[in-house]
Motif scaffolding. Structure first.
Motif, PDB file in Angstrom:
ATOM      1  N   LYS A 167      -3.866  -2.795  -4.653  1.00  0.00           N
ATOM      2  CA  LYS A 167      -3.047  -3.087  -3.432  1.00  0.00           C
ATOM      3  C   LYS A 167      -2.643  -1.970  -2.352  1.00  0.00           C
TER       4      LYS A 167
ATOM      5  N   GLN B 195      -6.028  -1.259  -0.673  1.00  0.00           N
ATOM      6  CA  GLN B 195      -6.130  -2.233   0.341  1.00  0.00           C
ATOM      7  C   GLN B 195      -5.284  -1.837   1.693  1.00  0.00           C
ATOM      8  N   ASP B 196      -3.942  -1.786   1.245  1.00  0.00           N
ATOM      9  CA  ASP B 196      -2.878  -1.542   2.365  1.00  0.00           C
ATOM     10  C   ASP B 196      -3.650  -0.243   3.321  1.00  0.00           C
TER      11      ASP B 196
ATOM     12  N   THR C 223      -6.696  -1.288   5.380  1.00  0.00           N
ATOM     13  CA  THR C 223      -5.866  -2.318   6.437  1.00  0.00           C
ATOM     14  C   THR C 223      -5.299  -1.409   7.522  1.00  0.00           C
TER      15      THR C 223
ATOM     16  N   ASN D  49     -13.288  -3.194   7.541  1.00  0.00           N
ATOM     17  CA  ASN D  49     -12.755  -2.455   6.112  1.00  0.00           C
ATOM     18  C   ASN D  49     -14.340  -1.814   5.515  1.00  0.00           C
TER      19      ASN D  49
END
Length: 74
Positions: free
Chosen positions: A7, A10-11, A14, A25
């Motif tokens: 996570k 991923q954050d 982003t 990405n």
């Protein structure tokens, strides 16, 4: 190819895309892989240079025990 990211990663990806620094990405991941390759190549080159210096340098009178003991003190 499947890649799993957590996570936090991923954050971060982003955030970089939203900042406009990257278009998507995949660009972030490609850049990260290229930077990792450069980092590894640099580290390996530097280590090889240090090993070369050691082999070509003067012979030390210190023993392995001396060296270990001095590292434990610091």
């Amino acid at each position: 190819m499947n890649i799993t990211i957590n996570k936090r990663q991923q954050d971060y990806i982003t955030k970089l895309v939203k900042s406009g620094e990257y278009q998507n990405n995949s660009e972030v991941v490609r850049d990260a892989i290229n930077l990792h390759r450069i980092y590894r190549e640099t580290i390996i080159k530097d280590l090889r240079e240090e090993i070369r210096k050691g082999w070509e340098g003067p012979i030390s009178s210190r023993t392995i025990k001396d060296i270990i003991a001095s590292k434990k003190k610091s």
